[in-house]
Design a protein around this motif. Structure first.
Motif, PDB file in Angstrom:
ATOM      1  N   ILE A  17      -3.523   0.699  -8.777  1.00 59.11           N
ATOM      2  CA  ILE A  17      -3.902  -0.163  -7.658  1.00 59.11           C
ATOM      3  C   ILE A  17      -2.934  -1.348  -7.642  1.00 59.11           C
ATOM      4  O   ILE A  17      -2.726  -1.989  -8.671  1.00 59.11           O
ATOM      5  CB  ILE A  17      -5.354  -0.686  -7.770  1.00 59.11           C
ATOM      6  CG1 ILE A  17      -6.354   0.473  -7.802  1.00 59.11           C
ATOM      7  CG2 ILE A  17      -5.662  -1.644  -6.615  1.00 59.11           C
ATOM      8  CD1 ILE A  17      -7.802   0.037  -8.017  1.00 59.11           C
ATOM      9  N   PHE A  68     -11.076   3.162 -12.353  1.00 62.73           N
ATOM     10  CA  PHE A  68     -10.337   3.815 -11.277  1.00 62.73           C
ATOM     11  C   PHE A  68     -10.755   5.287 -11.244  1.00 62.73           C
ATOM     12  O   PHE A  68     -10.244   6.107 -12.001  1.00 62.73           O
ATOM     13  CB  PHE A  68      -8.838   3.703 -11.493  1.00 62.73           C
ATOM     14  CG  PHE A  68      -8.312   2.283 -11.577  1.00 62.73           C
ATOM     15  CD1 PHE A  68      -9.124   1.186 -11.372  1.00 62.73           C
ATOM     16  CD2 PHE A  68      -6.989   2.052 -11.865  1.00 62.73           C
ATOM     17  CE1 PHE A  68      -8.641  -0.106 -11.448  1.00 62.73           C
ATOM     18  CE2 PHE A  68      -6.483   0.760 -11.942  1.00 62.73           C
ATOM     19  CZ  PHE A  68      -7.311  -0.324 -11.739  1.00 62.73           C
ATOM     20  N   ARG A  95       0.833  -1.212   0.000  1.00 62.03           N
ATOM     21  CA  ARG A  95       0.000   0.000   0.000  1.00 62.03           C
ATOM     22  C   ARG A  95       0.867   1.261   0.000  1.00 62.03           C
ATOM     23  O   ARG A  95       0.542   2.252  -0.661  1.00 62.03           O
ATOM     24  CB  ARG A  95      -0.971  -0.006   1.183  1.00 62.03           C
ATOM     25  CG  ARG A  95      -1.926   1.181   1.201  1.00 62.03           C
ATOM     26  CD  ARG A  95      -2.794   1.233  -0.060  1.00 62.03           C
ATOM     27  NE  ARG A  95      -3.459   2.510  -0.212  1.00 62.03           N
ATOM     28  CZ  ARG A  95      -4.781   2.663  -0.298  1.00 62.03           C
ATOM     29  NH1 ARG A  95      -5.578   1.622  -0.264  1.00 62.03           N
ATOM     30  NH2 ARG A  95      -5.289   3.860  -0.442  1.00 62.03           N
ATOM     31  N   ARG A 141      -3.650   6.453 -12.473  1.00 59.88           N
ATOM     32  CA  ARG A 141      -4.252   5.920 -11.248  1.00 59.88           C
ATOM     33  C   ARG A 141      -3.835   4.456 -11.139  1.00 59.88           C
ATOM     34  O   ARG A 141      -4.050   3.684 -12.080  1.00 59.88           O
ATOM     35  CB  ARG A 141      -5.780   5.984 -11.276  1.00 59.88           C
ATOM     36  CG  ARG A 141      -6.391   7.345 -11.551  1.00 59.88           C
ATOM     37  CD  ARG A 141      -6.271   8.272 -10.355  1.00 59.88           C
ATOM     38  NE  ARG A 141      -7.048   9.489 -10.495  1.00 59.88           N
ATOM     39  CZ  ARG A 141      -6.703  10.536 -11.246  1.00 59.88           C
ATOM     40  NH1 ARG A 141      -5.617  10.497 -11.970  1.00 59.88           N
ATOM     41  NH2 ARG A 141      -7.452  11.609 -11.278  1.00 59.88           N
ATOM     42  N   GLU A 189       1.983   1.753  -3.550  1.00 60.50           N
ATOM     43  CA  GLU A 189       0.853   2.269  -4.341  1.00 60.50           C
ATOM     44  C   GLU A 189       0.635   3.753  -4.063  1.00 60.50           C
ATOM     45  O   GLU A 189       0.513   4.564  -4.994  1.00 60.50           O
ATOM     46  CB  GLU A 189      -0.413   1.489  -4.022  1.00 60.50           C
ATOM     47  CG  GLU A 189      -1.651   2.040  -4.706  1.00 60.50           C
ATOM     48  CD  GLU A 189      -2.942   1.394  -4.257  1.00 60.50           C
ATOM     49  OE1 GLU A 189      -3.919   2.144  -4.020  1.00 60.50           O
ATOM     50  OE2 GLU A 189      -3.008   0.151  -4.154  1.00 60.50           O
ATOM     51  N   ASP A 190       0.595   4.124  -2.794  1.00 61.35           N
ATOM     52  CA  ASP A 190       0.361   5.522  -2.427  1.00 61.35           C
ATOM     53  C   ASP A 190       1.444   6.429  -3.008  1.00 61.35           C
ATOM     54  O   ASP A 190       1.152   7.493  -3.542  1.00 61.35           O
ATOM     55  CB  ASP A 190       0.314   5.678  -0.911  1.00 61.35           C
ATOM     56  CG  ASP A 190      -0.911   5.035  -0.279  1.00 61.35           C
ATOM     57  OD1 ASP A 190      -1.852   4.669  -1.008  1.00 61.35           O
ATOM     58  OD2 ASP A 190      -0.902   4.902   0.963  1.00 61.35           O
ATOM     59  N   TYR A 192      -3.058  -0.205 -13.682  1.00 66.74           N
ATOM     60  CA  TYR A 192      -3.204   1.240 -13.627  1.00 66.74           C
ATOM     61  C   TYR A 192      -3.863   1.732 -14.905  1.00 66.74           C
ATOM     62  O   TYR A 192      -3.793   1.083 -15.942  1.00 66.74           O
ATOM     63  CB  TYR A 192      -1.886   1.965 -13.339  1.00 66.74           C
ATOM     64  CG  TYR A 192      -0.753   1.786 -14.326  1.00 66.74           C
ATOM     65  CD1 TYR A 192      -0.577   2.680 -15.388  1.00 66.74           C
ATOM     66  CD2 TYR A 192       0.172   0.766 -14.164  1.00 66.74           C
ATOM     67  CE1 TYR A 192       0.478   2.543 -16.266  1.00 66.74           C
ATOM     68  CE2 TYR A 192       1.236   0.629 -15.037  1.00 66.74           C
ATOM     69  CZ  TYR A 192       1.391   1.516 -16.082  1.00 66.74           C
ATOM     70  OH  TYR A 192       2.441   1.375 -16.953  1.00 66.74           O
ATOM     71  N   ASN A 248       1.037   6.821  -6.772  1.00 74.65           N
ATOM     72  CA  ASN A 248      -0.135   7.642  -7.106  1.00 74.65           C
ATOM     73  C   ASN A 248       0.099   9.129  -6.840  1.00 74.65           C
ATOM     74  O   ASN A 248      -0.579   9.972  -7.433  1.00 74.65           O
ATOM     75  CB  ASN A 248      -1.382   7.153  -6.365  1.00 74.65           C
ATOM     76  CG  ASN A 248      -2.050   6.009  -7.083  1.00 74.65           C
ATOM     77  OD1 ASN A 248      -2.067   5.942  -8.310  1.00 74.65           O
ATOM     78  ND2 ASN A 248      -2.604   5.081  -6.322  1.00 74.65           N
ATOM     79  N   TRP A 292     -10.960   8.321  -8.754  1.00 73.17           N
ATOM     80  CA  TRP A 292     -10.725   9.082  -7.538  1.00 73.17           C
ATOM     81  C   TRP A 292      -9.859  10.279  -7.926  1.00 73.17           C
ATOM     82  O   TRP A 292      -9.203  10.258  -8.963  1.00 73.17           O
ATOM     83  CB  TRP A 292     -10.084   8.241  -6.435  1.00 73.17           C
ATOM     84  CG  TRP A 292      -8.699   7.736  -6.704  1.00 73.17           C
ATOM     85  CD1 TRP A 292      -7.529   8.417  -6.480  1.00 73.17           C
ATOM     86  CD2 TRP A 292      -8.313   6.455  -7.224  1.00 73.17           C
ATOM     87  NE1 TRP A 292      -6.451   7.638  -6.833  1.00 73.17           N
ATOM     88  CE2 TRP A 292      -6.912   6.425  -7.296  1.00 73.17           C
ATOM     89  CE3 TRP A 292      -9.012   5.324  -7.629  1.00 73.17           C
ATOM     90  CZ2 TRP A 292      -6.190   5.326  -7.747  1.00 73.17           C
ATOM     91  CZ3 TRP A 292      -8.307   4.234  -8.089  1.00 73.17           C
ATOM     92  CH2 TRP A 292      -6.917   4.235  -8.145  1.00 73.17           C
ATOM     93  N   HIS A 301     -12.327   2.756  -1.958  1.00 72.78           N
ATOM     94  CA  HIS A 301     -12.337   2.425  -3.385  1.00 72.78           C
ATOM     95  C   HIS A 301     -11.976   0.946  -3.541  1.00 72.78           C
ATOM     96  O   HIS A 301     -11.057   0.463  -2.896  1.00 72.78           O
ATOM     97  CB  HIS A 301     -11.338   3.289  -4.157  1.00 72.78           C
ATOM     98  CG  HIS A 301     -11.474   3.165  -5.640  1.00 72.78           C
ATOM     99  ND1 HIS A 301     -11.007   2.079  -6.341  1.00 72.78           N
ATOM    100  CD2 HIS A 301     -12.047   3.985  -6.540  1.00 72.78           C
ATOM    101  CE1 HIS A 301     -11.275   2.245  -7.626  1.00 72.78           C
ATOM    102  NE2 HIS A 301     -11.913   3.399  -7.764  1.00 72.78           N
ATOM    103  N   ARG A 305      -3.606   9.622  -3.553  1.00 74.69           N
ATOM    104  CA  ARG A 305      -3.845   8.355  -2.857  1.00 74.69           C
ATOM    105  C   ARG A 305      -5.238   7.808  -3.158  1.00 74.69           C
ATOM    106  O   ARG A 305      -6.222   8.544  -3.139  1.00 74.69           O
ATOM    107  CB  ARG A 305      -3.701   8.582  -1.352  1.00 74.69           C
ATOM    108  CG  ARG A 305      -3.761   7.327  -0.531  1.00 74.69           C
ATOM    109  CD  ARG A 305      -3.514   7.656   0.947  1.00 74.69           C
ATOM    110  NE  ARG A 305      -3.089   6.494   1.679  1.00 74.69           N
ATOM    111  CZ  ARG A 305      -3.922   5.642   2.281  1.00 74.69           C
ATOM    112  NH1 ARG A 305      -5.219   5.838   2.233  1.00 74.69           N
ATOM    113  NH2 ARG A 305      -3.446   4.604   2.933  1.00 74.69           N
ATOM    114  N   ARG A 306      -5.309   6.487  -3.399  1.00 75.31           N
ATOM    115  CA  ARG A 306      -6.603   5.828  -3.595  1.00 75.31           C
ATOM    116  C   ARG A 306      -7.353   5.824  -2.272  1.00 75.31           C
ATOM    117  O   ARG A 306      -6.818   5.384  -1.241  1.00 75.31           O
ATOM    118  CB  ARG A 306      -6.394   4.383  -4.082  1.00 75.31           C
ATOM    119  CG  ARG A 306      -7.678   3.584  -4.214  1.00 75.31           C
ATOM    120  CD  ARG A 306      -7.448   2.221  -4.863  1.00 75.31           C
ATOM    121  NE  ARG A 306      -6.450   1.418  -4.205  1.00 75.31           N
ATOM    122  CZ  ARG A 306      -6.704   0.405  -3.367  1.00 75.31           C
ATOM    123  NH1 ARG A 306      -7.952   0.069  -3.072  1.00 75.31           N
ATOM    124  NH2 ARG A 306      -5.715  -0.274  -2.835  1.00 75.31           N
TER     125      ARG A 306
END
Length: 160
Positions: free
Chosen positions: A79, A141, A25, A77, A28-29, A96, A32, A143, A152, A147-148
């Motif tokens: 994930i 995706f 995570r 974006r 990912e953050d 993505y 993003n 948002w 979501h 950050r997602r």
């Protein structure tokens, strides 16, 4: 494997399942947020990458690569999802969505294999990625850039 003593990036190996999920995570953050210099700090100074058909070595090369990537891959974006882990290695799958300068949308699918040093910095990254052209209405995706949101859906929830 590279040893880096000046920076600690928790969680550090050996990874539990929970640690690996936190690491995924965090990656990912970071991606993003699309800040190449900040993202590069998660890697050892001499990190080695294979990304598609590019072979990179070191943070400077990572920053240059990510700068080019996010200039080309617009409205990015991402994930990521944990696939497997061992003491100092994590495997992820990801998808993505992005569009190019002409407005053509893509969903890129891939797998990454990561190896970490003792301080929790990524020393090795191997990425295999395939791009699928999609129409904008097929995007999944949604948002704001960054950050997602926690609510979501993830890859498995989206049947990806």
């Amino acid at each position: 494997m590279t040893e880096t003593t000046h920076a600690i990036r928790p969680p550090t190996p050996p990874f539990s399942r929970e640690d690996a999920i936190v690491k995924v995570r965090a990656a990912e953050d970071g991606w993003n947020e699309r800040d190449p210099a900040k993202v590069a700090l998660a890697y050892t100074t001499d990190s080695r990458w294979r990304n598609r058909d590019e072979f990179l070595h070191g943070r400077e090369a990572i920053v240059a690569f990510l700068t080019r990537k996010w200039q080309r891959e617009l409205s990015y974006r991402l994930i990521k999802e944990l696939w497997a882990h061992t003491d100092n290695r994590i495997a992820v799958r990801f998808a993505y969505e992005w569009h190019d300068a002409t407005g053509q949308w893509y969903r890129s699918y891939g797998n990454e294999n990561w190896e970490f040093d003792r301080s929790g910095l990524m020393a090795i990254r191997h990425a295999s990625i395939n791009d699928l052209k999609i129409v904008e209405s097929a995007r999944l995706f949604h948002w704001p850039q960054g950050r997602r949101p926690l609510d979501h859906p993830g890859l498995s929830d989206l049947d990806l």
